[in-house]
Design a protein around this motif. Structure first.
Motif, PDB file in Angstrom:
ATOM      1  N   SER A 117       0.846  -1.197   0.000  1.00 57.63           N
ATOM      2  CA  SER A 117       0.000   0.000   0.000  1.00 57.63           C
ATOM      3  C   SER A 117       0.877   1.240   0.000  1.00 57.63           C
ATOM      4  CB  SER A 117      -0.889   0.015   1.243  1.00 57.63           C
ATOM      5  OG  SER A 117      -0.086   0.177   2.400  1.00 57.63           O
ATOM      6  N   ASN A 122       5.475   4.529   2.097  1.00 60.36           N
ATOM      7  CA  ASN A 122       6.009   5.720   2.768  1.00 60.36           C
ATOM      8  C   ASN A 122       6.683   5.367   4.090  1.00 60.36           C
ATOM      9  OD1 ASN A 122       5.327   7.473   0.714  1.00 60.36           O
ATOM     10  ND2 ASN A 122       3.322   7.951   1.576  1.00 60.36           N
ATOM     11  N   GLY A 153      -0.709   9.007   4.089  1.00 61.59           N
ATOM     12  CA  GLY A 153      -1.224   7.716   4.524  1.00 61.59           C
ATOM     13  C   GLY A 153      -1.880   7.789   5.890  1.00 61.59           C
ATOM     14  N   GLU A 203       4.687  15.383  -2.259  1.00 60.49           N
ATOM     15  CA  GLU A 203       3.969  14.872  -3.431  1.00 60.49           C
ATOM     16  C   GLU A 203       4.187  15.914  -4.534  1.00 60.49           C
ATOM     17  OE1 GLU A 203      -0.373  14.074  -2.042  1.00 60.49           O
ATOM     18  OE2 GLU A 203       0.680  15.045  -0.412  1.00 60.49           O
ATOM     19  N   GLN A 239       0.057   8.519  -5.717  1.00 58.43           N
ATOM     20  CA  GLN A 239      -1.086   8.847  -6.577  1.00 58.43           C
ATOM     21  C   GLN A 239      -0.648   9.274  -7.982  1.00 58.43           C
ATOM     22  OE1 GLN A 239      -5.113  11.650  -6.271  1.00 58.43           O
ATOM     23  NE2 GLN A 239      -4.256  10.729  -4.476  1.00 58.43           N
TER      24      GLN A 239
END
Ligand code: PLP
Length: 408
Positions: A117, A122, A153, A203, A239
């Motif tokens: 996941s 992370n 997360g 991100e 993502q």
């Protein structure tokens, strides 16, 4: 074998109301469920119990990057299901080894750690960065810096890395070693840095936090600063990765290379898989016994990921994604010009946010669903579009027309 036949077919509870009641009574209520049961998916469409079709512009939150049940992925995963489902990571498997080779090569990285996941990818990045920094600069190092509006997360460490108070409510004490950067300016970055700083995690385009791209100028400055200071630069591409932005990884479009990059969501096209990729120098900080995962690098997910990589790296695939990007961006800009309730349109590739004047994104998502289009929110005032990378021009036209109607 009639028994096998019976086992292979699943007869679901007869109606939607029953399913909703079972869910309401027995599943912990962590999700604000949409009033919709999805039964099957095919390409860009999903279908409810009455066979009503919905154009899926969520891709399961950027997970089904090649749409639902892509025949090549189904074939690869099914073949592996009939051969070997799982074996401990104390043994070698060919799909995992081959995926490691192909994934590092297309990601411009040297080594990978597999998990299941985004949060786990992370977590591994945080552990790796801390081990690297402590070994290289001393035991005082360990702080990870993250940005306002980020999302990394839901585990206790990654939710602490997530600089949004709403996700951290009522679960303290939170672990130490995380500091937040308020704005995308170097002044703000320098204000958060201390002698304990080990890494900066970002991100390239914030997803959950509102579809907010950082400028490539800022990312370049950040890269230079990290290099100068000896901080690791970690890109959370959970993502944005696996083709979402019209390149395999967003950093490849922005030409800013991190030391560590994390992936998950669409990596195996819908099966759970996380990956933490790093340069050789950084990856050395993990030695036998320092990290691990029971399911990480599972052969079924690995076969699906290999099939996905074959498709997205075929000549012309990303050119097609970028043509769809140009179209979607163009149509959203046109829509924004016609409507005073849209204040901003932001994104890259096939990841777009429509920011509204008021906090009514979920109302728009509800209306679009009733009109046959699945959308997401990204915060209270932003509607998020994440169509599968295989979306057609016609499907984009229909979706934008529905968005216009749903806005009222
Ligand atoms: C979804 C997401 C995560 C968390 O991934 P999970 O698989 O839900 O743990 C982390 N970072 C980013 C940028 C994400 O979009």
């Amino acid at each position: 074998m009639p028994e096998l036949q019976k086992m292979a077919s699943y007869t679901p509870p007869s109606n939607y109301t029953q399913i909703r009641e079972m869910d309401r009574e027995h599943v912990m209520s962590t999700y604000a469920r949409q009033p919709l049961e999805i039964v099957r998916g095919e390409g860009v469409y999903v279908f409810d119990g009455e066979e009503r079709a919905y154009l899926d512009f969520t891709s399961g939150i950027a997970v089904c990057g090649l749409g639902h049940c892509h025949p090549a992925l189904v074939a690869a995963a099914t073949d592996q299901l009939n051969q070997l489902w799982h074996i401990s990571n104390i043994y070698l498997t060919a799909p995992q080894a081959e995926l490691a080779e192909r994934l590092t090569s297309i990601s411009g990285m040297d080594r990978v750690f597999f998990s299941n996941s985004g949060a786990e990818a992370n977590e591994a990045a945080i552990k790796l960065a801390r081990r690297y920094a402590k070994h290289k600069f001393g035991a005082h190092k360990g702080d990870i810096l993250t940005f306002a509006h980020s999302f990394h997360g839901r585990t206790i460490a990654t939710v602490t890395a997530t600089a949004q108070p709403k996700y951290q409510e009522g679960i303290g004490p939170l672990p130490g070693g995380f500091r937040y950067i308020e704005e995308a300016t170097m002044k703000s970055v320098k204000a958060a840095v201390t002698e304990k700083t080990a890494a900066i995690m970002i991100e390239p385009i914030q997803g959950e936090g509102g579809v907010r791209p950082f400028s490539s100028e800022f990312l370049h400055e950040l890269r230079e600063y990290c290099t100068e200071m000896g901080f690791l630069l970690i890109f959370d591409e959970v993502q944005t990765g696996a083709g979402r932005t019209g390149a395999w990884l967003a950093w490849q479009r922005m030409s800013v290379k991190p030391d560590i990059v994390t992936m998950a969501k669409s990596l195996a096209g819908g099966l759970p898989m996380g990956a933490t990729l790093a340069t050789e120098d950084v990856a050395k900080a993990f030695t036998p016994g320092t990290h691990g995962s029971t399911f990480g690098g599972n052969p079924v997910a690995a076969r699906a990921a290999l099939a996905l990589i074959d498709i997205v790296t075929a000549p012309g695939f990303f050119d097609q994604v970028r043509r769809r990007e140009q179209q979607l961006y163009g149509e959203l800009v046109k829509l924004a010009a016609l409507r005073s309730d849209i204040v901003d349109v932001r994104g890259l590739g096939l990841m777009w946010g429509i920011q509204l004047k008021t906090a009514r994104a979920s109302e728009v998502v509800d209306r679009a669903r009733d009109l046959g289009l699945l959308l997401l929110t990204a915060g209270a005032d932003t509607v998020r579009l994440l169509p599968p990378l295989i979306v057609t021009g016609k499907e984009i036209e229909s979706a934008v027309a529905i968005v216009n109607k749903a806005l009222g």
